[in-house]
Design a protein around this motif. Structure first.
Motif, PDB file in Angstrom:
ATOM      1  N   ALA A  10      -4.736   5.771  -3.700  1.00  0.00           N
ATOM      2  CA  ALA A  10      -5.651   6.879  -3.388  1.00  0.00           C
ATOM      3  C   ALA A  10      -5.122   7.696  -2.227  1.00  0.00           C
ATOM      4  CB  ALA A  10      -7.039   6.321  -3.078  1.00  0.00           C
ATOM      5  N   ALA A  11      -4.558   7.009  -1.218  1.00  0.00           N
ATOM      6  CA  ALA A  11      -3.997   7.717  -0.071  1.00  0.00           C
ATOM      7  C   ALA A  11      -2.837   8.599  -0.501  1.00  0.00           C
ATOM      8  CB  ALA A  11      -3.549   6.717   0.991  1.00  0.00           C
ATOM      9  N   MET A  12      -2.022   8.141  -1.442  1.00  0.00           N
ATOM     10  CA  MET A  12      -0.885   8.935  -1.906  1.00  0.00           C
ATOM     11  C   MET A  12      -1.352  10.173  -2.649  1.00  0.00           C
ATOM     12  SD  MET A  12       1.617   5.807  -3.150  1.00  0.00           S
ATOM     13  CE  MET A  12       2.839   6.882  -3.905  1.00  0.00           C
ATOM     14  N   ARG A  13      -2.490  10.079  -3.312  1.00  0.00           N
ATOM     15  CA  ARG A  13      -3.013  11.274  -3.993  1.00  0.00           C
ATOM     16  C   ARG A  13      -3.433  12.337  -2.996  1.00  0.00           C
ATOM     17  NH1 ARG A  13      -5.119   7.133  -7.426  1.00  0.00           N
ATOM     18  NH2 ARG A  13      -7.170   7.137  -6.397  1.00  0.00           N
ATOM     19  N   GLY A  14      -3.661  11.926  -1.746  1.00  0.00           N
ATOM     20  CA  GLY A  14      -4.051  12.878  -0.720  1.00  0.00           C
ATOM     21  C   GLY A  14      -2.891  13.642  -0.114  1.00  0.00           C
ATOM     22  N   GLY A  15      -1.684  13.257  -0.427  1.00  0.00           N
ATOM     23  CA  GLY A  15      -0.514  13.946   0.111  1.00  0.00           C
ATOM     24  C   GLY A  15       0.625  12.980   0.365  1.00  0.00           C
ATOM     25  N   GLU A  16       1.808  13.513   0.524  1.00  0.00           N
ATOM     26  CA  GLU A  16       2.994  12.683   0.750  1.00  0.00           C
ATOM     27  C   GLU A  16       2.906  11.991   2.108  1.00  0.00           C
ATOM     28  OE1 GLU A  16       6.283  14.962  -2.023  1.00  0.00           O
ATOM     29  OE2 GLU A  16       6.447  15.125   0.157  1.00  0.00           O
ATOM     30  N   VAL A  17       3.391  10.760   2.152  1.00  0.00           N
ATOM     31  CA  VAL A  17       3.351   9.970   3.371  1.00  0.00           C
ATOM     32  C   VAL A  17       4.792   9.610   3.745  1.00  0.00           C
ATOM     33  CG1 VAL A  17       2.525   7.862   4.482  1.00  0.00           C
ATOM     34  CG2 VAL A  17       1.105   9.013   2.752  1.00  0.00           C
ATOM     35  N   LEU A  18       5.216  10.035   4.921  1.00  0.00           N
ATOM     36  CA  LEU A  18       6.552   9.693   5.432  1.00  0.00           C
ATOM     37  C   LEU A  18       6.429   8.460   6.316  1.00  0.00           C
ATOM     38  CD1 LEU A  18       9.575  10.481   5.744  1.00  0.00           C
ATOM     39  CD2 LEU A  18       8.890  11.740   7.803  1.00  0.00           C
ATOM     40  N   LEU A  19       7.104   7.391   5.940  1.00  0.00           N
ATOM     41  CA  LEU A  19       7.045   6.131   6.672  1.00  0.00           C
ATOM     42  C   LEU A  19       8.281   5.973   7.555  1.00  0.00           C
ATOM     43  CD1 LEU A  19       6.045   3.912   3.615  1.00  0.00           C
ATOM     44  CD2 LEU A  19       4.504   4.666   5.449  1.00  0.00           C
ATOM     45  N   HIS A  20       8.070   5.395   8.716  1.00  0.00           N
ATOM     46  CA  HIS A  20       9.174   5.108   9.624  1.00  0.00           C
ATOM     47  C   HIS A  20       9.045   3.651  10.069  1.00  0.00           C
ATOM     48  CE1 HIS A  20      11.805   6.554  13.263  1.00  0.00           C
ATOM     49  NE2 HIS A  20      12.447   5.761  12.428  1.00  0.00           N
ATOM     50  N   HIS A  21       9.862   2.805   9.454  1.00  0.00           N
ATOM     51  CA  HIS A  21       9.867   1.378   9.785  1.00  0.00           C
ATOM     52  C   HIS A  21      10.853   1.116  10.924  1.00  0.00           C
ATOM     53  CE1 HIS A  21       7.777   1.111   5.967  1.00  0.00           C
ATOM     54  NE2 HIS A  21       8.837   1.528   5.307  1.00  0.00           N
ATOM     55  N   PRO A  22      10.628   0.119  11.748  1.00  0.00           N
ATOM     56  CA  PRO A  22       9.566  -0.882  11.688  1.00  0.00           C
ATOM     57  C   PRO A  22       8.277  -0.451  12.375  1.00  0.00           C
ATOM     58  CG  PRO A  22      11.016  -1.428  13.491  1.00  0.00           C
ATOM     59  CD  PRO A  22      11.582  -0.181  12.845  1.00  0.00           C
ATOM     60  N   TYR A  23       8.254   0.789  12.893  1.00  0.00           N
ATOM     61  CA  TYR A  23       7.065   1.258  13.619  1.00  0.00           C
ATOM     62  C   TYR A  23       5.867   1.312  12.674  1.00  0.00           C
ATOM     63  CZ  TYR A  23      11.171   2.658  16.238  1.00  0.00           C
ATOM     64  OH  TYR A  23      12.398   2.646  16.869  1.00  0.00           O
ATOM     65  N   ASP A  24       6.094   1.783  11.452  1.00  0.00           N
ATOM     66  CA  ASP A  24       5.079   1.703  10.404  1.00  0.00           C
ATOM     67  C   ASP A  24       5.266   0.384   9.666  1.00  0.00           C
ATOM     68  OD1 ASP A  24       3.864   4.239  10.778  1.00  0.00           O
ATOM     69  OD2 ASP A  24       5.551   5.190   9.748  1.00  0.00           O
ATOM     70  N   SER A  25       4.208  -0.355   9.524  1.00  0.00           N
ATOM     71  CA  SER A  25       4.285  -1.661   8.882  1.00  0.00           C
ATOM     72  C   SER A  25       4.752  -1.543   7.432  1.00  0.00           C
ATOM     73  CB  SER A  25       2.913  -2.343   8.923  1.00  0.00           C
ATOM     74  OG  SER A  25       2.890  -3.488   8.095  1.00  0.00           O
ATOM     75  N   PHE A  26       5.742  -2.311   7.064  1.00  0.00           N
ATOM     76  CA  PHE A  26       6.215  -2.367   5.685  1.00  0.00           C
ATOM     77  C   PHE A  26       5.190  -3.078   4.806  1.00  0.00           C
ATOM     78  CE2 PHE A  26       8.491  -4.413   2.191  1.00  0.00           C
ATOM     79  CZ  PHE A  26       9.314  -3.403   1.716  1.00  0.00           C
ATOM     80  N   SER A  27       4.595  -4.137   5.329  1.00  0.00           N
ATOM     81  CA  SER A  27       3.678  -4.947   4.518  1.00  0.00           C
ATOM     82  C   SER A  27       2.416  -4.189   4.145  1.00  0.00           C
ATOM     83  CB  SER A  27       3.312  -6.237   5.257  1.00  0.00           C
ATOM     84  OG  SER A  27       2.625  -5.953   6.463  1.00  0.00           O
ATOM     85  N   THR A  28       1.944  -3.277   5.022  1.00  0.00           N
ATOM     86  CA  THR A  28       0.720  -2.532   4.714  1.00  0.00           C
ATOM     87  C   THR A  28       1.019  -1.172   4.090  1.00  0.00           C
ATOM     88  OG1 THR A  28       0.628  -1.578   6.946  1.00  0.00           O
ATOM     89  CG2 THR A  28      -0.547  -3.662   6.577  1.00  0.00           C
ATOM     90  N   SER A  29       2.270  -0.916   3.755  1.00  0.00           N
ATOM     91  CA  SER A  29       2.625   0.354   3.116  1.00  0.00           C
ATOM     92  C   SER A  29       3.375   0.099   1.812  1.00  0.00           C
ATOM     93  CB  SER A  29       3.449   1.229   4.066  1.00  0.00           C
ATOM     94  OG  SER A  29       4.618   0.553   4.514  1.00  0.00           O
ATOM     95  N   VAL A  30       4.682  -0.135   1.891  1.00  0.00           N
ATOM     96  CA  VAL A  30       5.493  -0.286   0.679  1.00  0.00           C
ATOM     97  C   VAL A  30       5.108  -1.557  -0.077  1.00  0.00           C
ATOM     98  CG1 VAL A  30       7.830  -0.494  -0.218  1.00  0.00           C
ATOM     99  CG2 VAL A  30       7.380   0.973   1.761  1.00  0.00           C
ATOM    100  N   GLN A  31       5.008  -2.663   0.629  1.00  0.00           N
ATOM    101  CA  GLN A  31       4.638  -3.920  -0.033  1.00  0.00           C
ATOM    102  C   GLN A  31       3.252  -3.817  -0.653  1.00  0.00           C
ATOM    103  OE1 GLN A  31       5.217  -7.507   2.340  1.00  0.00           O
ATOM    104  NE2 GLN A  31       3.446  -8.446   1.365  1.00  0.00           N
ATOM    105  N   ALA A  32       2.312  -3.254   0.085  1.00  0.00           N
ATOM    106  CA  ALA A  32       0.946  -3.097  -0.430  1.00  0.00           C
ATOM    107  C   ALA A  32       0.925  -2.166  -1.638  1.00  0.00           C
ATOM    108  CB  ALA A  32       0.030  -2.576   0.666  1.00  0.00           C
ATOM    109  N   PHE A  33       1.750  -1.128  -1.605  1.00  0.00           N
ATOM    110  CA  PHE A  33       1.849  -0.190  -2.732  1.00  0.00           C
ATOM    111  C   PHE A  33       2.252  -0.918  -4.012  1.00  0.00           C
ATOM    112  CE2 PHE A  33       5.231   2.540  -4.829  1.00  0.00           C
ATOM    113  CZ  PHE A  33       4.355   3.203  -5.670  1.00  0.00           C
ATOM    114  N   ILE A  34       3.268  -1.751  -3.931  1.00  0.00           N
ATOM    115  CA  ILE A  34       3.748  -2.462  -5.124  1.00  0.00           C
ATOM    116  C   ILE A  34       2.748  -3.534  -5.556  1.00  0.00           C
ATOM    117  CG2 ILE A  34       5.623  -3.896  -6.026  1.00  0.00           C
ATOM    118  CD1 ILE A  34       7.481  -2.400  -4.046  1.00  0.00           C
ATOM    119  N   GLU A  35       2.178  -4.241  -4.588  1.00  0.00           N
ATOM    120  CA  GLU A  35       1.200  -5.284  -4.924  1.00  0.00           C
ATOM    121  C   GLU A  35      -0.047  -4.696  -5.574  1.00  0.00           C
ATOM    122  OE1 GLU A  35       2.217  -8.691  -1.547  1.00  0.00           O
ATOM    123  OE2 GLU A  35       0.790  -7.078  -1.088  1.00  0.00           O
ATOM    124  N   GLN A  36      -0.542  -3.585  -5.010  1.00  0.00           N
ATOM    125  CA  GLN A  36      -1.733  -2.970  -5.586  1.00  0.00           C
ATOM    126  C   GLN A  36      -1.453  -2.401  -6.971  1.00  0.00           C
ATOM    127  OE1 GLN A  36      -3.631  -0.228  -2.880  1.00  0.00           O
ATOM    128  NE2 GLN A  36      -3.636  -1.717  -1.188  1.00  0.00           N
TER     129      GLN A  36
END
Length: 743
Positions: free
Chosen positions: A386-412
């Protein structure tokens, strides 16, 4: 431009750094005996490589040694937390192991097969090996002495010490003796050398004891080898219940050496020395001739451990006659022998660096969830799709959590009943990967799941073969990419049914789908539902899994077809602007001659060229008439800089790409790589600011000069520490607020 920092003094510990003399600068080798010439004569087009100086490229192997020297300088920096300095010592050792196993081994193989050619730097492979030998001997010696004379004593002052066997109390020796007999002795295999026992095979990177035995009845001397078991802890901790901040260790090889009479009863143990062999462990598979790539690679991995030796490390006080035996039997040249202070193999210092001594480590850091993905006033996890439908999200790891972004995306996506298909590339992943588990769950629920597994990812081949088989058994469609190419691109495509139509959700990153390294590696990633990117990824995955050799892409540059040519075109656009042109590049390595020549042409035209490189750089910056407007910087520290960013122009008209490709032949010619253009104005501004900050003279970094020498730039003119970019970004990302929802 700032002036070069003050000269590096001899090795002394100061409040800021234990300086280490750099390996000698790379000297130009122009045919006319002079350094790089000025601007080409009238009538010569600056873009013609023939008009550029022959000595415009630095040697990549020497440049890599200089990179590892920068790691060593961090280990010697007294301003860094002590356990982090121990970590950098371990990283240096691990890096050098791989360098010898791959790069040095490759040079020797080319010489042996007679296909050796001059490198772009003008050196013959034999000359490169000579340069490596000089630099590696110097650096390895300083590495060992830095631990023995500086870091080791500093650890002891903090209650973390390696204790020699003869320094133990009688009670401690008895306790360790019991442990040896019950745990160590049963797994040891002594191998003697005599007419009935040939010299044993010494596996690569194994730690060994060379034991000289005397037969008391005949007085004859005998040689035996005892392998230190790699599956047992190298550092044996001496428990001390009275002091939780006292960590004393005995090395496993010392414990074995103190009990050799159990292995050789009736013999007199005369001398014992440790040694270690590095072998050629690069893997080569002729894919065109392999009916089954998986089977062919498994056979090659079996042969890997029998590769020829490329380095022999021995204790510095090893007797010459013992060393002569080893070099003769192992067929090692004297230039490949490294006499070092014990202990050998300081990769084991990771055990020490992992100690729970927070006062001796970097301040604790916990990645935060990207504000666009953070749940609002509820305990449930955020809906990533749903968040991705709101617009593109630019992630910067490790400052942005991988587990709550990319990992969560694939798991969901795997658990979403409306998701019909998931397509994923896997280059390296962790041993207990939740990404793998999610793909298996998705296949089990009936989704179409495609995994492009790169089983030729160096030193991860066995792990990836295991995961490939596990995925296949779970019903995942597993392919190994395209013949002759490694799939290095970091891509995930999710297809979801929504209101009778299909929507594609995409992730394109610069780093692997590995939750463990994502906490240590700096990387970027884009989460998007952009239809153009969705179409591009669909075409690319079809190319990887099927037959679509003429696929064209709109928002992607894809190697081996269009990354080099696309980047050269973008560089030339900036060169055409003259002094108004601006090129900023952030990569791990840059050695590709076509890219470098394009950057030289841009600099000769007056455009500003800034290159932020972690490792290897074949560029010669700030050379009159060639690269006067070019700067090359390197940042090393708490996190491993791993993202690749390519920015052209400034302001609203800037074009910025992120992706998986470094500027190396293997990436541009022999790998499937993908760069994606960032189009969101705020994200373009964010990446532009990141690049500017990394190149700033206010930030601690190393500066490369035209002679190929790196200079550490970490103190201001007042002698105060410059800004550490990782510390700055931790603070900056920690204060972000959730952005407004885009429509």
């Amino acid at each position: 431009m700032t002036s070069n920092p003050r000269p590096v003094p001899d090795i002394v510990e100061s409040s800021s750094v234990v300086p280490l003399p750099t390996i000698r600068a790379q000297r130009p080798r122009a045919s006319n005996g002079r350094f790089i010439s000025a601007v080409p004569s009238d009538g010569d087009f600056p873009g013609d490589p023939q008009s550029l100086p022959e000595d415009r490229f630095l040697d990549r192997e020497v440049s890599w040694l200089q990179f590892n020297e920068r790691v060593l300088q961090l280990a010697g920096d007294a301003d860094l937390p002590l356990l982090e300095r121990a970590r950098f010592l371990a990283i240096f050792a691990s890096n050098l192991d791989e360098f010898f196993m791959v790069r040095v081994a490759g040079l020797k193989r080319r010489i042996a097969t007679g296909i050796a050619t001059r490198s772009a730097s003008g050196l013959e492979p034999r000359e490169v090996l000579d340069e490596i030998s000089v630099g590696a001997h110097e650096l390895m010696g300083r590495h060992s002495m830095l631990f023995r004379d500086v870091v080791g004593p500093a650890l002891s002052n903090e209650g973390i010490s390696l204790v020699r066997w003869d320094e133990l109390t009688k009670e401690e020796q008895e306790r360790l003796g019991d442990m040896f007999r019950s745990t160590v002795y049963p797994v040891l295999t002594p191998l003697a050398v005599d007419p009935a026992h040939p010299f044993p095979y010494i596996s690569g990177l194994s730690l060994n004891l060379a034991v000289i035995l005397i037969n008391p009845q005949t007085g004859h001397e005998h040689f035996a080898r005892v392998k230190v078991p790699p599956l047992l802890p190298r550092f044996i901790e001496l428990s001390d219940d009275d002091d939780l901040y006292l960590n004393r260790y005995v090395l496993l090889e010392e414990l074995i050496a103190a009990h050799l009479e159990f292995l050789f009863p009736g013999m007199e143990v005369h001398e014992t020395f440790t040694f270690r062999v590095t072998r050629n462990e690069d893997v080569e598979v002729e894919e065109d001739d392999a009916e089954n790539l998986l089977t062919a690679l498994e056979k090659e991995l079996t042969r890997r451990r029998f590769g020829p030796p490329v380095r022999l490390e021995v204790e510095e006080d090893m007797d010459d006659h013992v060393l002569d035996l080893l070099t003769r039997e192992l067929r090692v040249h004297h230039s490949e022998v490294y006499r070092l202070p014990s202990p050998l193999d300081l990769t084991a210092l990771n055990t020490v660096a992992d100690l729970d001594r927070t006062e001796l480590r970097y301040p604790n850091f916990v990645p935060s969830t990207h504000p666009a993905l953070a749940p609002v006033e509820r305990a449930a996890p955020s809906d990533i799709l749903a968040a991705m439908r709101g617009g593109e999200v630019l992630l910067h790891h490790p400052y942005d959590s991988f587990s709550t972004s990319v990992q969560a995306f694939i798991e969901q996506a795997a658990n979403d009943p409306q998701v019909l298909a998931i397509k994923q590339t896997l280059y390296r992943t962790s041993g207990d990967s939740p990404i793998i588990d999610a793909l298996i769950d998705a296949a089990a629920s009936g989704k179409q799941v495609l995994a492009v597994v790169e089983i030729k990812a160096r030193f991860d081949e066995e792990n990836n073969i295991t995961w490939a088989r596990k995925l296949e058994h779970a019903g995942v469609h597993v392919v190994y990419g395209m013949v002759g190419l490694k799939t290095h691109a970091k891509l995930c495509l999710v297809v979801r049914e929504e209101k009778g139509a299909l929507r594609r959700y995409c992730h394109i990153g610069t780093g692997n789908y590995n939750p463990k390294t994502a906490r240590l590696y700096e990387d970027l990633g884009l989460l998007t539902t952009d239809e153009t990117i969705g179409e591009d990824l669909t075409r690319l995955f079809n190319q990887l899994s099927g037959m679509a050799p003429k696929s064209k892409f709109k928002r992607l540059l894809v190697a081996p077809r269009s990354v080099r040519s696309g980047l050269v075109s973008l560089i030339e656009e900036e060169a055409a602007k003259g002094p108004d042109g601006c090129i900023r590049i952030k990569v791990n390595s840059i050695v590709d001659e076509a890219i470098i020549d394009a950057l030289y042409r841009a600099s000769m035209a007056g455009a500003s060229v800034d290159v932020w490189v972690r490792g290897i750089s074949a560029l010669r910056p700030e050379v009159p008439g060639l690269s006067e407007t070019m700067r090359v910087r390197s940042v090393l520290g708490r996190f491993l800089e791993h993202s690749r960013v390519f920015a052209f122009g400034t302001g609203k008209s800037a074009k910025i790409y992120i992706g998986s490709a470094d500027m190396m032949h293997r990436n541009l010619d022999r790998r499937v790589e993908a760069l994606v253009q960032i189009t969101d104005r705020d994200q373009v501004k964010t990446l532009g600011s990141l690049l500017d900050r990394g190149m700033s003279d206010e930030v601690a970094s190393w500066h490369l000069d035209g002679n190929g020498q790196w200079h550490r730039h970490h103190l201001s003119s007042d002698g105060l520490p410059l800004t550490d970019i990782h510390t700055e970004l931790i603070a900056a990302y920690g204060t972000r607020r959730r952005p407004g929802r885009r429509r």
